[in-house]
Design a protein around this motif. Structure first.
Motif, PDB file in Angstrom:
ATOM      1  N   SER A  57       0.849  -1.182   0.000  1.00 32.18           N
ATOM      2  CA  SER A  57       0.000   0.000   0.000  1.00 32.18           C
ATOM      3  C   SER A  57       0.889   1.237   0.000  1.00 32.18           C
ATOM      4  CB  SER A  57      -0.903  -0.004   1.227  1.00 32.18           C
ATOM      5  OG  SER A  57      -0.117   0.136   2.405  1.00 32.18           O
ATOM      6  N   GLN A  58       0.317   2.368  -0.378  1.00 31.66           N
ATOM      7  CA  GLN A  58       1.101   3.604  -0.388  1.00 31.66           C
ATOM      8  C   GLN A  58       1.600   3.946   1.011  1.00 31.66           C
ATOM      9  OE1 GLN A  58      -1.319   6.608  -2.276  1.00 31.66           O
ATOM     10  NE2 GLN A  58      -1.263   5.585  -4.263  1.00 31.66           N
ATOM     11  N   THR A 114       2.573  -0.918  -6.436  1.00 35.16           N
ATOM     12  CA  THR A 114       1.837  -0.170  -5.420  1.00 35.16           C
ATOM     13  C   THR A 114       0.340  -0.433  -5.513  1.00 35.16           C
ATOM     14  OG1 THR A 114       3.502   1.579  -5.466  1.00 35.16           O
ATOM     15  CG2 THR A 114       1.380   2.119  -4.460  1.00 35.16           C
ATOM     16  N   GLN A 149      -3.505   0.348  -5.049  1.00 36.13           N
ATOM     17  CA  GLN A 149      -4.178   1.634  -5.224  1.00 36.13           C
ATOM     18  C   GLN A 149      -5.377   1.862  -4.315  1.00 36.13           C
ATOM     19  OE1 GLN A 149      -2.853   4.045  -7.141  1.00 36.13           O
ATOM     20  NE2 GLN A 149      -1.186   2.576  -7.455  1.00 36.13           N
ATOM     21  N   GLU A 186      -7.915  -4.111 -10.345  1.00 35.67           N
ATOM     22  CA  GLU A 186      -6.660  -3.959  -9.604  1.00 35.67           C
ATOM     23  C   GLU A 186      -5.893  -5.283  -9.582  1.00 35.67           C
ATOM     24  OE1 GLU A 186      -4.134  -1.726  -6.640  1.00 35.67           O
ATOM     25  OE2 GLU A 186      -5.610  -1.123  -8.129  1.00 35.67           O
ATOM     26  N   HIS A 199      -2.024  -5.920 -11.528  1.00 29.52           N
ATOM     27  CA  HIS A 199      -0.807  -6.383 -10.848  1.00 29.52           C
ATOM     28  C   HIS A 199      -0.416  -7.787 -11.310  1.00 29.52           C
ATOM     29  CE1 HIS A 199      -0.611  -2.965  -8.156  1.00 29.52           C
ATOM     30  NE2 HIS A 199      -1.867  -3.147  -7.809  1.00 29.52           N
ATOM     31  N   CYS A 201      -5.244  -4.642   0.695  1.00 28.63           N
ATOM     32  CA  CYS A 201      -3.979  -4.916   0.001  1.00 28.63           C
ATOM     33  C   CYS A 201      -3.625  -6.394   0.126  1.00 28.63           C
ATOM     34  CB  CYS A 201      -2.872  -4.043   0.592  1.00 28.63           C
ATOM     35  SG  CYS A 201      -1.234  -4.332  -0.102  1.00 28.63           S
TER      36      CYS A 201
END
Length: 398
Positions: A59-60, A85, A87, A94, A98, A118
């Protein structure tokens, strides 16, 4: 709530044509590691998998806070990492993005480091690539880390379905220094998610028609774990919340982190889900609730509603007093809702019937019955003395 058809555990463990009752099935990760400073040893733990090149999904927030330490630990163990990363939402788009990126990198495992969504995304990616997943939760806010499933959401954050996997996470690594550094609200939300474990597993154990997420009967082991989970929260929850508020690791915090993560994860998956999560997941259909509240906060309200469905007001009062003491919501106002908001209550009540395991409740479930239980729980919450709840609820008011 839809169930993905990629892998259906019910077809493995409890096919409809087997001619006898469903078996008892216990599910768990291969290794669970919890303690101070264990993040820097993730690379060494990967030797159990003989992994040399990992796809790291972060995760960010985790990338900013823990990324350098995690990458340094991997390098020191001779493990290369390809970083991607997350989102923010565990959506099919998503997951696909990835998966496509990692498929070009010849990785031999996925490391998912972050919060529950995540982690669920990392599990989905690893399943599609056919490689192990290593889970590194940086919050103790839910029981996703140990499970072999992912909850899927729309891009807006509405709960849409669940996807199951034939393998549990290979390794789960929980660094309690990191948990203690996170905001108190996340640990407390994890207690809300974890407290439901015992009450849902208990319902499933008593109801001979109830089945777990894999279509099996609950195991005694999972139910015992769920009971220990609840006992640990009642005994240590307030002290653990205080520890995180002061950024301190102590025995109370270690116990509650284990309850939130391991005990709750094992307990729900092999013990069963019921009314608490049916109501909780349905709150995500209300835009301002899903935008402002955490999963475990919604589960807390769902647990109180389930206890009202069971006609257990005395136990509901005990649970509500605990929730108020640690700072979890106990009435609709603390989810920015109102008992007079008929439309929102109808949406939640109707959506609850679409939850796959609401049928584990040992009574007929109708929208009217769910709505009545939610309102009964709301009025109970309003009756809890103000001195118990007002100061503890500070982290939701801020």
């Amino acid at each position: 709530m839809e169930v993905s058809t990629g892998y259906l555990p019910q077809a493995v463990f409890a096919p409809a044509d087997q001619g006898h009752p469903a078996p008892r099935v216990f599910i768990s990760p291969q290794r669970y590691i919890q303690g101070r400073g264990v993040l820097r040893s993730v690379g060494r733990y990967l030797s159990l998998l003989q992994a040399k090149r990992a796809g790291l999904l972060m995760s960010q927030r985790s990338s900013r806070n823990e990324g350098d330490l995690l990458l340094a630990g991997l390098r020191s163990a001779g493990v290369d990492a390809v970083v991607s990363t997350f989102q923010g939402e565990c959506t099919t788009d998503e997951i696909t993005a990835h998966t496509t990126a990692f498929s070009k990198e010849r990785i031999d495992c996925v490391i998912a480091a972050g919060g529950g969504k995540c982690i669920d995304t990392g599990k989905a990616i690893a399943f599609r690539l056919g490689i192990p997943v290593v889970v590194v939760p940086t919050l103790a806010s839910n029981d996703a880390p140990c499970s072999a499933l992912s909850v899927l959401y729309s891009p807006e954050g509405i709960s849409q379905g669940v996807e199951f996997y034939p393998n549990s996470p290979a390794i789960v690594v929980v660094d309690t220094d990191i948990i203690a550094a996170a905001p108190e609200r996340y640990l407390v939300a994890g207690m809300g998610d974890a407290m439901a474990t015992w009450y849902e597993a208990s319902v499933c154990l008593r109801n001979p028609a109830a089945v777990t997420t894999v279509g099996a009967r609950p195991t005694l082991a999972a139910c015992a774990i769920g009971e220990v989970c609840a006992h640990t929260l009642f005994q240590e929850g307030c002290a653990a919340a205080a520890a995180v508020a002061s950024k301190t690791v102590n025995d109370a915090l270690e116990s509650v982190v284990e309850a939130n993560t391991l005990l709750s994860g094992l307990g729900f998956e092999s013990g069963g889900l019921a009314g608490a999560h049916a109501v909780a997941q349905s709150y995500t259909a209300i835009p301002h609730v899903r935008a402002n509240y955490l999963h475990g906060e919604m589960v807390a309200m769902g647990t109180l509603a389930q206890l009202m469905m069971e006609s257990r007001p005395k136990e509901a009062t005990r649970v509500a007093e605990f929730f108020a003491a640690v700072g979890l919501p106990i009435h609709l106002g603390q989810l920015s809702l109102s008992s007079s908001d008929t439309q929102a209550l109808e949406i939640v009540s109707e959506a609850s019937l679409g939850f796959p395991f609401v049928g584990n409740m040992p009574m007929k479930i109708t929208p009217e019955f769910v709505k009545s239980a939610i309102l009964d729980a709301h009025h109970l919450g309003l009756s809890i003395p103000e001195q118990i709840g007002d100061s503890a609820y500070r982290h939701l008011q801020g």
